[in-house]
Design a protein around this motif. Structure first.
Motif, PDB file in Angstrom:
ATOM      1  N   ILE A  36       0.831  -1.204   0.000  1.00  0.00           N
ATOM      2  CA  ILE A  36       0.000   0.000   0.000  1.00  0.00           C
ATOM      3  C   ILE A  36       0.867   1.256   0.000  1.00  0.00           C
ATOM      4  CG2 ILE A  36      -1.776   1.284   1.242  1.00  0.00           C
ATOM      5  CD1 ILE A  36      -2.758  -1.284  -0.061  1.00  0.00           C
ATOM      6  N   GLY A  37       1.946   1.246   0.787  1.00  0.00           N
ATOM      7  CA  GLY A  37       2.848   2.393   0.803  1.00  0.00           C
ATOM      8  C   GLY A  37       3.450   2.668  -0.565  1.00  0.00           C
ATOM      9  N   ARG A  38       3.852   1.609  -1.253  1.00  0.00           N
ATOM     10  CA  ARG A  38       4.426   1.773  -2.593  1.00  0.00           C
ATOM     11  C   ARG A  38       3.384   2.320  -3.566  1.00  0.00           C
ATOM     12  NH1 ARG A  38       6.409  -3.534  -1.501  1.00  0.00           N
ATOM     13  NH2 ARG A  38       5.132  -4.418  -3.174  1.00  0.00           N
ATOM     14  N   ALA A  39       2.151   1.836  -3.443  1.00  0.00           N
ATOM     15  CA  ALA A  39       1.090   2.327  -4.328  1.00  0.00           C
ATOM     16  C   ALA A  39       0.842   3.815  -4.106  1.00  0.00           C
ATOM     17  CB  ALA A  39      -0.194   1.531  -4.096  1.00  0.00           C
ATOM     18  N   TRP A  40       0.806   4.235  -2.834  1.00  0.00           N
ATOM     19  CA  TRP A  40       0.631   5.660  -2.551  1.00  0.00           C
ATOM     20  C   TRP A  40       1.786   6.474  -3.121  1.00  0.00           C
ATOM     21  CZ3 TRP A  40      -3.575   8.054  -1.522  1.00  0.00           C
ATOM     22  CH2 TRP A  40      -4.577   7.520  -0.702  1.00  0.00           C
ATOM     23  N   ALA A  41       3.012   5.969  -2.981  1.00  0.00           N
ATOM     24  CA  ALA A  41       4.173   6.691  -3.506  1.00  0.00           C
ATOM     25  C   ALA A  41       4.033   6.905  -5.013  1.00  0.00           C
ATOM     26  CB  ALA A  41       5.453   5.916  -3.193  1.00  0.00           C
ATOM     27  N   MET A  42       3.588   5.876  -5.729  1.00  0.00           N
ATOM     28  CA  MET A  42       3.424   5.994  -7.172  1.00  0.00           C
ATOM     29  C   MET A  42       2.299   6.964  -7.528  1.00  0.00           C
ATOM     30  SD  MET A  42       4.162   2.140  -8.651  1.00  0.00           S
ATOM     31  CE  MET A  42       2.798   1.364  -7.795  1.00  0.00           C
ATOM     32  N   LEU A  43       1.230   6.953  -6.741  1.00  0.00           N
ATOM     33  CA  LEU A  43       0.115   7.860  -7.018  1.00  0.00           C
ATOM     34  C   LEU A  43       0.529   9.323  -6.857  1.00  0.00           C
ATOM     35  CD1 LEU A  43      -2.807   5.923  -5.290  1.00  0.00           C
ATOM     36  CD2 LEU A  43      -2.581   6.404  -7.735  1.00  0.00           C
ATOM     37  N   PHE A  44       1.223   9.622  -5.769  1.00  0.00           N
ATOM     38  CA  PHE A  44       1.653  11.006  -5.550  1.00  0.00           C
ATOM     39  C   PHE A  44       2.707  11.426  -6.578  1.00  0.00           C
ATOM     40  CE2 PHE A  44      -0.104  10.334  -1.202  1.00  0.00           C
ATOM     41  CZ  PHE A  44      -0.938  11.448  -1.163  1.00  0.00           C
ATOM     42  N   ALA A  45       3.616  10.505  -6.923  1.00  0.00           N
ATOM     43  CA  ALA A  45       4.625  10.827  -7.932  1.00  0.00           C
ATOM     44  C   ALA A  45       3.990  11.064  -9.297  1.00  0.00           C
ATOM     45  CB  ALA A  45       5.655   9.697  -8.018  1.00  0.00           C
ATOM     46  N   SER A  46       2.896  10.375  -9.586  1.00  0.00           N
ATOM     47  CA  SER A  46       2.236  10.554 -10.883  1.00  0.00           C
ATOM     48  C   SER A  46       1.688  11.968 -11.046  1.00  0.00           C
ATOM     49  CB  SER A  46       1.096   9.539 -11.040  1.00  0.00           C
ATOM     50  OG  SER A  46      -0.010   9.870 -10.216  1.00  0.00           O
ATOM     51  N   ALA A  47       1.464  12.638  -9.910  1.00  0.00           N
ATOM     52  CA  ALA A  47       0.986  14.026  -9.951  1.00  0.00           C
ATOM     53  C   ALA A  47       2.120  15.026  -9.785  1.00  0.00           C
ATOM     54  CB  ALA A  47      -0.060  14.248  -8.859  1.00  0.00           C
ATOM     55  N   GLY A  48       3.349  14.532  -9.754  1.00  0.00           N
ATOM     56  CA  GLY A  48       4.504  15.419  -9.713  1.00  0.00           C
ATOM     57  C   GLY A  48       4.998  15.795  -8.337  1.00  0.00           C
ATOM     58  N   TYR A  49       4.455  15.205  -7.290  1.00  0.00           N
ATOM     59  CA  TYR A  49       4.898  15.533  -5.934  1.00  0.00           C
ATOM     60  C   TYR A  49       6.258  14.905  -5.630  1.00  0.00           C
ATOM     61  CZ  TYR A  49       0.501  17.661  -4.530  1.00  0.00           C
ATOM     62  OH  TYR A  49      -0.581  18.507  -4.415  1.00  0.00           O
ATOM     63  N   ARG A  50       7.006  15.579  -4.790  1.00  0.00           N
ATOM     64  CA  ARG A  50       8.252  15.021  -4.271  1.00  0.00           C
ATOM     65  C   ARG A  50       7.883  14.071  -3.140  1.00  0.00           C
ATOM     66  NH1 ARG A  50      12.287  17.108  -0.500  1.00  0.00           N
ATOM     67  NH2 ARG A  50      11.033  19.008  -0.265  1.00  0.00           N
ATOM     68  N   VAL A  51       8.202  12.801  -3.309  1.00  0.00           N
ATOM     69  CA  VAL A  51       7.758  11.751  -2.387  1.00  0.00           C
ATOM     70  C   VAL A  51       8.966  11.147  -1.674  1.00  0.00           C
ATOM     71  CG1 VAL A  51       6.523   9.557  -2.168  1.00  0.00           C
ATOM     72  CG2 VAL A  51       5.824  11.220  -3.916  1.00  0.00           C
ATOM     73  N   VAL A  52       8.860  11.024  -0.351  1.00  0.00           N
ATOM     74  CA  VAL A  52       9.880  10.351   0.440  1.00  0.00           C
ATOM     75  C   VAL A  52       9.233   9.156   1.119  1.00  0.00           C
ATOM     76  CG1 VAL A  52      11.591  10.542   2.277  1.00  0.00           C
ATOM     77  CG2 VAL A  52      11.118  12.513   0.812  1.00  0.00           C
ATOM     78  N   LEU A  53       9.820   7.993   0.917  1.00  0.00           N
ATOM     79  CA  LEU A  53       9.294   6.733   1.438  1.00  0.00           C
ATOM     80  C   LEU A  53      10.121   6.307   2.650  1.00  0.00           C
ATOM     81  CD1 LEU A  53       7.240   4.397   0.789  1.00  0.00           C
ATOM     82  CD2 LEU A  53       9.076   3.356  -0.555  1.00  0.00           C
ATOM     83  N   TYR A  54       9.455   6.046   3.765  1.00  0.00           N
ATOM     84  CA  TYR A  54      10.144   5.712   5.022  1.00  0.00           C
ATOM     85  C   TYR A  54       9.857   4.275   5.454  1.00  0.00           C
ATOM     86  CZ  TYR A  54      10.725   5.316  10.092  1.00  0.00           C
ATOM     87  OH  TYR A  54      11.053   4.870  11.348  1.00  0.00           O
ATOM     88  N   ASP A  55      10.905   3.630   5.952  1.00  0.00           N
ATOM     89  CA  ASP A  55      10.739   2.379   6.685  1.00  0.00           C
ATOM     90  C   ASP A  55      11.884   2.268   7.675  1.00  0.00           C
ATOM     91  OD1 ASP A  55       9.652  -0.156   7.482  1.00  0.00           O
ATOM     92  OD2 ASP A  55       8.816  -0.329   5.460  1.00  0.00           O
ATOM     93  N   ILE A  56      11.814   1.274   8.559  1.00  0.00           N
ATOM     94  CA  ILE A  56      12.765   1.235   9.672  1.00  0.00           C
ATOM     95  C   ILE A  56      14.110   0.629   9.293  1.00  0.00           C
ATOM     96  CG2 ILE A  56      10.992   1.252  11.453  1.00  0.00           C
ATOM     97  CD1 ILE A  56      11.248  -1.769  11.645  1.00  0.00           C
ATOM     98  N   LEU A  57      14.165  -0.153   8.205  1.00  0.00           N
ATOM     99  CA  LEU A  57      15.411  -0.795   7.794  1.00  0.00           C
ATOM    100  C   LEU A  57      15.808  -0.333   6.392  1.00  0.00           C
ATOM    101  CD1 LEU A  57      14.753  -4.467   8.982  1.00  0.00           C
ATOM    102  CD2 LEU A  57      16.107  -2.705  10.145  1.00  0.00           C
ATOM    103  N   PRO A  58      17.109  -0.070   6.173  1.00  0.00           N
ATOM    104  CA  PRO A  58      17.563   0.380   4.845  1.00  0.00           C
ATOM    105  C   PRO A  58      17.214  -0.602   3.738  1.00  0.00           C
ATOM    106  CG  PRO A  58      19.282   0.713   6.484  1.00  0.00           C
ATOM    107  CD  PRO A  58      18.212  -0.082   7.158  1.00  0.00           C
ATOM    108  N   GLU A  59      17.324  -1.906   4.019  1.00  0.00           N
ATOM    109  CA  GLU A  59      17.033  -2.898   2.979  1.00  0.00           C
ATOM    110  C   GLU A  59      15.553  -2.898   2.593  1.00  0.00           C
ATOM    111  OE1 GLU A  59      17.876  -5.287   6.852  1.00  0.00           O
ATOM    112  OE2 GLU A  59      18.570  -3.439   5.869  1.00  0.00           O
ATOM    113  N   GLN A  60      14.677  -2.566   3.543  1.00  0.00           N
ATOM    114  CA  GLN A  60      13.255  -2.465   3.209  1.00  0.00           C
ATOM    115  C   GLN A  60      13.009  -1.304   2.254  1.00  0.00           C
ATOM    116  OE1 GLN A  60      11.836  -2.239   7.333  1.00  0.00           O
ATOM    117  NE2 GLN A  60      10.761  -4.167   7.063  1.00  0.00           N
ATOM    118  N   VAL A  61      13.670  -0.202   2.515  1.00  0.00           N
ATOM    119  CA  VAL A  61      13.508   0.975   1.659  1.00  0.00           C
ATOM    120  C   VAL A  61      14.062   0.713   0.268  1.00  0.00           C
ATOM    121  CG1 VAL A  61      14.135   3.391   1.339  1.00  0.00           C
ATOM    122  CG2 VAL A  61      13.538   2.561   3.625  1.00  0.00           C
ATOM    123  N   SER A  62      15.262   0.149   0.195  1.00  0.00           N
ATOM    124  CA  SER A  62      15.880  -0.097  -1.110  1.00  0.00           C
ATOM    125  C   SER A  62      15.078  -1.114  -1.916  1.00  0.00           C
ATOM    126  CB  SER A  62      17.327  -0.569  -0.936  1.00  0.00           C
ATOM    127  OG  SER A  62      17.385  -1.757  -0.166  1.00  0.00           O
TER     128      SER A  62
END
Length: 336
Positions: A36-62
């Motif tokens: 769900i977090g990834r889907a939201w990131a794509m939705l906001f990016a599709s409208a041109g927003y600067r999106v920052v995705l957070y999680d507790i572990l670097p490997e989860q983010v990458s």
């Protein structure tokens, strides 16, 4: 050599101008890098927003950023990419962090997408209270909890919190339920609704919080009756699903239940005057709410669902569903 340098300079200026032109300054923070977090990131990016995705572990983010890259390219290949920006542009709008303070800094909106554990949510919102800005809205993707349950303990900024519940998969199903707590600022509800419209979603706004919101209350009413009908041996699993896919679902893909009633008579008032008594009489026969636990009925439903779609075929079936949802969405735009 002079001409080469000149054209290179012109190209760089052109590239930078277009990048700056299309990159919006507003920042959106996504808390949780799951599906769900990834889907939201794509939705906001599709409208041109600067999106920052957070999680507790670097490997989860990458991993999440890599999955987003794969998904956006797949969407492009299927001509299902949303927005007017290219894949490269949308990817450039999305970054990741493991620092909650970095995520929150200067964000206009945060979309929380952590697992449905109330103690985890309460801890997160307590932490956010100490670092979030006074004008930063915090929307939760929860489908389970009313916003007061995880914001009541906040010592500050609890008026910033509301629910912005998407339906899965959010990229193909545009509905978002916006649910305020008793202390949510009305202006933040309005701003969230405007934001959802801007990114191409279709929000509905509740005037107050209620268990299950709207979608699940309607969905659970259907599931309760489906369970009772199968448990009582009235109909098979395949046939009860067919009632939706070949009947009610075809109507409801285009019209809501009230507009359907409106069209099936001389207006909705006429419909309920003519059929309201029957609706009431049949409703009295529904019986008690079933407890959906392990047992004979669940075993029967599971076995018959396995006959329709084996668990090994679930991924393929989801992909087929998403493809047809995209096509249905395009068709619906012609209807409205």
């Amino acid at each position: 050599e002079l001409n080469r340098r000149y054209f290179l300079k012109v190209f760089l200026i052109f590239f930078c101008f277009n990048y700056i032109k299309t990159m919006r300054p507003e920042k959106i923070g996504i808390i949780g890098s799951g599906l769900i977090g990834r889907a939201w990131a794509m939705l906001f990016a599709s409208a041109g927003y600067r999106v920052v995705l957070y999680d507790i572990l670097p490997e989860q983010v990458s991993t999440a950023l890599e999955e987003i890259k794969k998904e956006l390219h797949a969407l492009e290949a299927k001509s299902a990419l949303r927005g007017t920006y290219s894949v490269a542009q949308q990817l450039s709008f999305i970054s990741g962090t493991v620092e909650l303070s970095e995520l929150v800094s200067n964000a206009i909106y945060l979309q929380e997408c952590i697992p449905e554990r109330i103690e985890w949510k309460r801890k997160l919102y307590t932490d956010l209270a100490a670092i979030v800005g006074a004008e930063t809205i915090i929307g939760s993707s929860t489908s389970t909890y009313m916003p007061s349950l995880f914001s009541e303990q906040m010592t500050s900024h609890r008026e910033n919190v509301l629910v912005a519940h998407p339906l899965n998969p959010p990229y193909y199903i545009p509905l978002v339920e916006i649910v305020p707590s008793p202390w949510t600022k009305p202006e933040f509800v309005t701003r969230t609704r405007d934001l959802m419209l801007e990114i191409g979603q279709k929000p509905v706004t509740l005037t107050r919080e209620i268990e299950g919101f709207i979608t699940n209350r309607i969905q659970y009413a259907i599931l309760n009756e489906v369970w009772r009908l199968v448990a009582d041996g009235v109909v098979s699993v395949a046939d009860v699903d067919r009632v939706m896919t070949e009947g009610l679902g075809l109507r409801y893909a285009l019209l809501g239940p009230l507009e359907t009633a409106h069209l099936n008579a001389d207006g909705v008032a006429d419909y309920f005057q003519r059929f309201g008594g029957e609706v009431y009489a049949v409703s009295q026969t529904y019986g008690p709410t079933p407890k959906m636990v392990a047992g004979e009925t669940l075993s029967k439903i599971a076995a018959e669902c396995e006959e329709m779609v084996s668990r090994e075929q679930l991924t393929k079936r989801r992909e087929q569903r998403d493809r047809f949802l995209h096509e249905l969405s395009a068709l619906k735009k012609k209807f409205h």
